[in-house]
Each structure stands twice: as C-alpha cells, then as structure tokens.
Design a protein around this motif. Structure first.
Motif, PDB file in Angstrom:
ATOM      1  N   PHE A   1       0.857  -1.182   0.000  1.00 55.88           N
ATOM      2  CA  PHE A   1       0.000   0.000   0.000  1.00 55.88           C
ATOM      3  C   PHE A   1       0.894   1.233   0.000  1.00 55.88           C
ATOM      4  CE2 PHE A   1      -2.252  -3.338   2.401  1.00 55.88           C
ATOM      5  CZ  PHE A   1      -3.340  -3.512   1.558  1.00 55.88           C
ATOM      6  N   ARG A   2       0.329   2.375  -0.426  1.00 58.26           N
ATOM      7  CA  ARG A   2       1.095   3.619  -0.464  1.00 58.26           C
ATOM      8  C   ARG A   2       0.331   4.699   0.290  1.00 58.26           C
ATOM      9  NH1 ARG A   2       1.963   3.585  -5.525  1.00 58.26           N
ATOM     10  NH2 ARG A   2       3.967   2.536  -5.366  1.00 58.26           N
ATOM     11  N   ASP A   3       1.030   5.418   1.170  1.00 63.08           N
ATOM     12  CA  ASP A   3       0.351   6.475   1.919  1.00 63.08           C
ATOM     13  C   ASP A   3       0.415   7.792   1.143  1.00 63.08           C
ATOM     14  OD1 ASP A   3       2.851   7.644   2.334  1.00 63.08           O
ATOM     15  OD2 ASP A   3       2.989   7.031   4.425  1.00 63.08           O
TER      16      ASP A   3
ATOM     17  N   ASP B   1     -10.411   3.214  -5.032  1.00 59.03           N
ATOM     18  CA  ASP B   1     -10.516   4.048  -6.228  1.00 59.03           C
ATOM     19  C   ASP B   1      -9.175   4.620  -6.659  1.00 59.03           C
ATOM     20  OD1 ASP B   1     -13.140   3.740  -6.807  1.00 59.03           O
ATOM     21  OD2 ASP B   1     -13.820   5.562  -5.832  1.00 59.03           O
ATOM     22  N   GLY B   2      -8.228   4.682  -5.721  1.00 63.05           N
ATOM     23  CA  GLY B   2      -6.938   5.268  -6.039  1.00 63.05           C
ATOM     24  C   GLY B   2      -6.985   6.790  -6.093  1.00 63.05           C
ATOM     25  N   ASN B   3      -8.081   7.389  -5.615  1.00 62.78           N
ATOM     26  CA  ASN B   3      -8.184   8.849  -5.578  1.00 62.78           C
ATOM     27  C   ASN B   3      -7.883   9.302  -4.151  1.00 62.78           C
ATOM     28  OD1 ASN B   3      -8.910  11.561  -5.682  1.00 62.78           O
ATOM     29  ND2 ASN B   3     -10.618  11.198  -7.075  1.00 62.78           N
ATOM     30  N   HIS B   4      -6.611   9.386  -3.835  1.00 63.50           N
ATOM     31  CA  HIS B   4      -6.175   9.642  -2.465  1.00 63.50           C
ATOM     32  C   HIS B   4      -6.674  10.985  -1.946  1.00 63.50           C
ATOM     33  CE1 HIS B   4      -3.390  10.215   0.937  1.00 63.50           C
ATOM     34  NE2 HIS B   4      -3.458   8.905   1.021  1.00 63.50           N
TER      35      HIS B   4
ATOM     36  N   VAL C   1      -1.261  -6.413  15.225  1.00 62.64           N
ATOM     37  CA  VAL C   1      -2.611  -6.732  14.748  1.00 62.64           C
ATOM     38  C   VAL C   1      -2.934  -5.691  13.681  1.00 62.64           C
ATOM     39  CG1 VAL C   1      -5.050  -6.916  15.365  1.00 62.64           C
ATOM     40  CG2 VAL C   1      -3.285  -7.623  16.996  1.00 62.64           C
ATOM     41  N   VAL C   2      -3.364  -6.147  12.496  1.00 60.17           N
ATOM     42  CA  VAL C   2      -3.607  -5.234  11.381  1.00 60.17           C
ATOM     43  C   VAL C   2      -5.085  -5.280  10.992  1.00 60.17           C
ATOM     44  CG1 VAL C   2      -2.906  -4.538   9.069  1.00 60.17           C
ATOM     45  CG2 VAL C   2      -1.260  -5.694  10.562  1.00 60.17           C
ATOM     46  N   PHE C   3      -5.735  -4.126  11.098  1.00 56.66           N
ATOM     47  CA  PHE C   3      -7.132  -3.960  10.694  1.00 56.66           C
ATOM     48  C   PHE C   3      -7.114  -3.293   9.325  1.00 56.66           C
ATOM     49  CE2 PHE C   3     -11.059  -1.651  10.233  1.00 56.66           C
ATOM     50  CZ  PHE C   3     -12.029  -2.369  10.928  1.00 56.66           C
ATOM     51  N   VAL C   4      -7.598  -3.996   8.299  1.00 55.51           N
ATOM     52  CA  VAL C   4      -7.578  -3.479   6.924  1.00 55.51           C
ATOM     53  C   VAL C   4      -9.008  -3.345   6.429  1.00 55.51           C
ATOM     54  CG1 VAL C   4      -6.647  -3.765   4.597  1.00 55.51           C
ATOM     55  CG2 VAL C   4      -5.444  -4.799   6.542  1.00 55.51           C
ATOM     56  N   ASN C   5      -9.352  -2.139   5.949  1.00 53.58           N
ATOM     57  CA  ASN C   5     -10.696  -1.894   5.415  1.00 53.58           C
ATOM     58  C   ASN C   5     -10.574  -1.390   3.985  1.00 53.58           C
ATOM     59  OD1 ASN C   5     -13.041   0.415   5.073  1.00 53.58           O
ATOM     60  ND2 ASN C   5     -13.778  -1.404   6.128  1.00 53.58           N
ATOM     61  N   PHE C   6     -11.189  -2.100   3.047  1.00 48.53           N
ATOM     62  CA  PHE C   6     -11.217  -1.701   1.637  1.00 48.53           C
ATOM     63  C   PHE C   6     -12.522  -0.944   1.403  1.00 48.53           C
ATOM     64  CE2 PHE C   6      -8.641  -5.544   1.918  1.00 48.53           C
ATOM     65  CZ  PHE C   6      -7.500  -5.174   1.212  1.00 48.53           C
ATOM     66  N   TRP C   7     -12.427   0.295   0.913  1.00 43.26           N
ATOM     67  CA  TRP C   7     -13.607   1.153   0.830  1.00 43.26           C
ATOM     68  C   TRP C   7     -13.475   2.170  -0.310  1.00 43.26           C
ATOM     69  CZ3 TRP C   7     -13.813   6.567   2.035  1.00 43.26           C
ATOM     70  CH2 TRP C   7     -12.564   7.130   2.286  1.00 43.26           C
ATOM     71  N   ALA C   8     -14.563   2.927  -0.528  1.00 43.80           N
ATOM     72  CA  ALA C   8     -14.553   4.025  -1.501  1.00 43.80           C
ATOM     73  C   ALA C   8     -15.537   5.103  -1.038  1.00 43.80           C
ATOM     74  CB  ALA C   8     -14.942   3.514  -2.890  1.00 43.80           C
ATOM     75  N   THR C   9     -15.302   6.323  -1.450  1.00 43.47           N
ATOM     76  CA  THR C   9     -16.133   7.440  -0.992  1.00 43.47           C
ATOM     77  C   THR C   9     -17.551   7.393  -1.559  1.00 43.47           C
ATOM     78  OG1 THR C   9     -15.315   8.818  -2.812  1.00 43.47           O
ATOM     79  CG2 THR C   9     -14.162   8.989  -0.698  1.00 43.47           C
ATOM     80  N   TRP C  10     -17.752   6.700  -2.683  1.00 43.56           N
ATOM     81  CA  TRP C  10     -19.077   6.650  -3.313  1.00 43.56           C
ATOM     82  C   TRP C  10     -19.921   5.477  -2.809  1.00 43.56           C
ATOM     83  CZ3 TRP C  10     -19.292   1.887  -5.314  1.00 43.56           C
ATOM     84  CH2 TRP C  10     -18.101   1.286  -5.729  1.00 43.56           C
ATOM     85  N   CYS C  11     -19.370   4.678  -1.902  1.00 44.01           N
ATOM     86  CA  CYS C  11     -20.003   3.425  -1.461  1.00 44.01           C
ATOM     87  C   CYS C  11     -20.814   3.659  -0.179  1.00 44.01           C
ATOM     88  CB  CYS C  11     -18.895   2.390  -1.246  1.00 44.01           C
ATOM     89  SG  CYS C  11     -19.337   0.988  -0.231  1.00 44.01           S
ATOM     90  N   PRO C  12     -22.165   3.625  -0.236  1.00 48.19           N
ATOM     91  CA  PRO C  12     -22.989   3.889   0.950  1.00 48.19           C
ATOM     92  C   PRO C  12     -22.680   2.996   2.154  1.00 48.19           C
ATOM     93  CG  PRO C  12     -24.350   3.997  -1.002  1.00 48.19           C
ATOM     94  CD  PRO C  12     -23.002   3.481  -1.443  1.00 48.19           C
ATOM     95  N   PRO C  13     -22.529   1.665   1.988  1.00 44.64           N
ATOM     96  CA  PRO C  13     -22.188   0.849   3.165  1.00 44.64           C
ATOM     97  C   PRO C  13     -20.834   1.221   3.765  1.00 44.64           C
ATOM     98  CG  PRO C  13     -23.002  -0.544   1.381  1.00 44.64           C
ATOM     99  CD  PRO C  13     -22.765   0.813   0.802  1.00 44.64           C
ATOM    100  N   CYS C  14     -19.887   1.652   2.908  1.00 45.55           N
ATOM    101  CA  CYS C  14     -18.575   2.090   3.408  1.00 45.55           C
ATOM    102  C   CYS C  14     -18.734   3.337   4.264  1.00 45.55           C
ATOM    103  CB  CYS C  14     -17.630   2.408   2.241  1.00 45.55           C
ATOM    104  SG  CYS C  14     -17.335   1.056   1.093  1.00 45.55           S
ATOM    105  N   ILE C  15     -19.523   4.287   3.765  1.00 45.15           N
ATOM    106  CA  ILE C  15     -19.772   5.533   4.495  1.00 45.15           C
ATOM    107  C   ILE C  15     -20.477   5.224   5.813  1.00 45.15           C
ATOM    108  CG2 ILE C  15     -21.024   7.728   4.439  1.00 45.15           C
ATOM    109  CD1 ILE C  15     -20.705   7.636   1.342  1.00 45.15           C
TER     110      ILE C  15
END
Length: 202
Positions: free
Chosen positions: A73-75, A131-134, A90-104
């Motif tokens: 991953f890249r910060d 989305d890659g739109n940091h 312990v690593v908590f990883v969440n895959f999400w996007a700004t347009w995704c209602p359940p993510c929001i």
C-alpha cells in the motif's frame, strides 16, 4: 344521508393520508438510490438498533496455515507500506470508496474503534481507498472529522483479502494470519470486536 357524506369525507381523508405517505416513501427510496449519504444514514440507523453486527465466531472460509500473499500500500507521502513488514502487530484493513454507501455507513464505527487503539503500538489500521483517488478520500476523512489515515493499493490485491466487494474488512493476527474477514457494512465498535482485538494485541 349525513352518515354517507361523513363516510365519504373520512374516505377522502384516508386516501389523502395514504397518498402522502406513499409519496414520502417514493421520495425516500429515490433519495436512497441517487444519494449515497441517504443510504448510508439508513444503514447507520439500522446499526443503532443492533443490525449489521460483525460475526467473529468463525475463521474466514479460506483460512489456512499457508502464509498470506504479500500486499503493498502507499500512503499520502508516497511511502510504501509492506503488509508483511507489519508482522508482530494486529492489522485492521478496510477496503472502501467514498461513493459506497455501506462504506460511508460503517466509517463512524471504524473511527470510534481506531480511537480505542490509536495509542496501542501493537495495532495498525489501514483504510484502503480502492478508487486510487487519495485526495478525495483524505478530503472525505477531513470533512467528517475522522482520524483515520488513508492508503492506496500499490500492488494487486489478492482475492484472499478482497474478492471485489466493498466494503471488505480483514483482521490479521500478530502472527500474520487472517483471523477475520467480512464483506459488507458492520458496526466495528462492538464490544465483541474490541475484546477480540485486545486479546490479539497482547
């Protein structure tokens, strides 16, 4: 005659109230389809009544003793985060996007969970913007006053982590084993999940 007129009047009132409630429902459903914030608010409301609880009673279906494939991953500063290098945490990883209602919808609970572990050096949170739109993702976090830091994928994401559905959340143990994976929204600030992370981080 008067009774008939009164009944007709009541019928008109009922039909009018029925039409109004139907109209409100149609507008609400249309808003849910067109506006992710409305759908997210609906899911958050359901979370408050006890729905969307994370299931932590079983291992992921494809959990195995084999080592997990590495993921990069890249910060925001362009620094690469190698998930293999996080072994021992312990690593908590969440895959999400700004347009995704359940993510929001689940983001406030993740932010609250992060607040409980932000000072624990044995726990790491990776919020992966698929989305890659940091810049857009960082703006979303700032707008909602979330303390979560965003990273972007810097390599292909293996299907053991995410199979195409978002949000997807995984938790890795200090040994680097996947001990939790969930597709869809969940209330991650639940007592059960907090307790699970506390035990994993000891």
């Amino acid at each position: 005659m008067e009774l008939r007129i009164e009944m007709n009047s009541m019928k008109k009132k009922w039909l009018s109230a029925s039409n109004i409630s139907t109209g409100v429902m149609v507008v609400f459903l249309a808003a849910m389809v067109l506006n992710p914030e409305v759908k997210a608010w609906t899911i958050q409301t359901l979370m408050k009544v006890g729905l969307f609880q994370p299931k932590i009673d079983k291992q992921p279906d494809d959990a195995s003793t084999d080592p997990l494939p590495n993921v990069l991953f890249r910060d925001g500063d362009g620094i690469t985060v190698n998930i293999a290098s996080l072994k021992g945490k312990v690593v908590f990883v969440n895959f999400w996007a700004t347009w995704c209602p359940p993510c929001i919808a689940e983001m406030p609970s993740i932010d609250a969970l992060y607040g409980k572990f932000k000072d624990n050096e044995n726990v790491v949170f990776l919020m992966v913007d698929v989305d890659g739109n940091h810049e857009k993702s960082v703006s979303f976090m700032k707008k909602h006053h979330y303390a979560l830091e965003v990273v972007s994928p810097a390599s292909e994401i293996p299907t053991v982590f995410m199979q195409g559905s978002i949000p997807t959340t995984v938790i890795l143990s200090k040994e680097g084993k996947m001990v939790y994976r969930h597709e869809g929204a969940a209330d991650y600030n639940s007592a059960e999940l907090v307790d699970m992370i506390v035990k994993l981080s000891r």
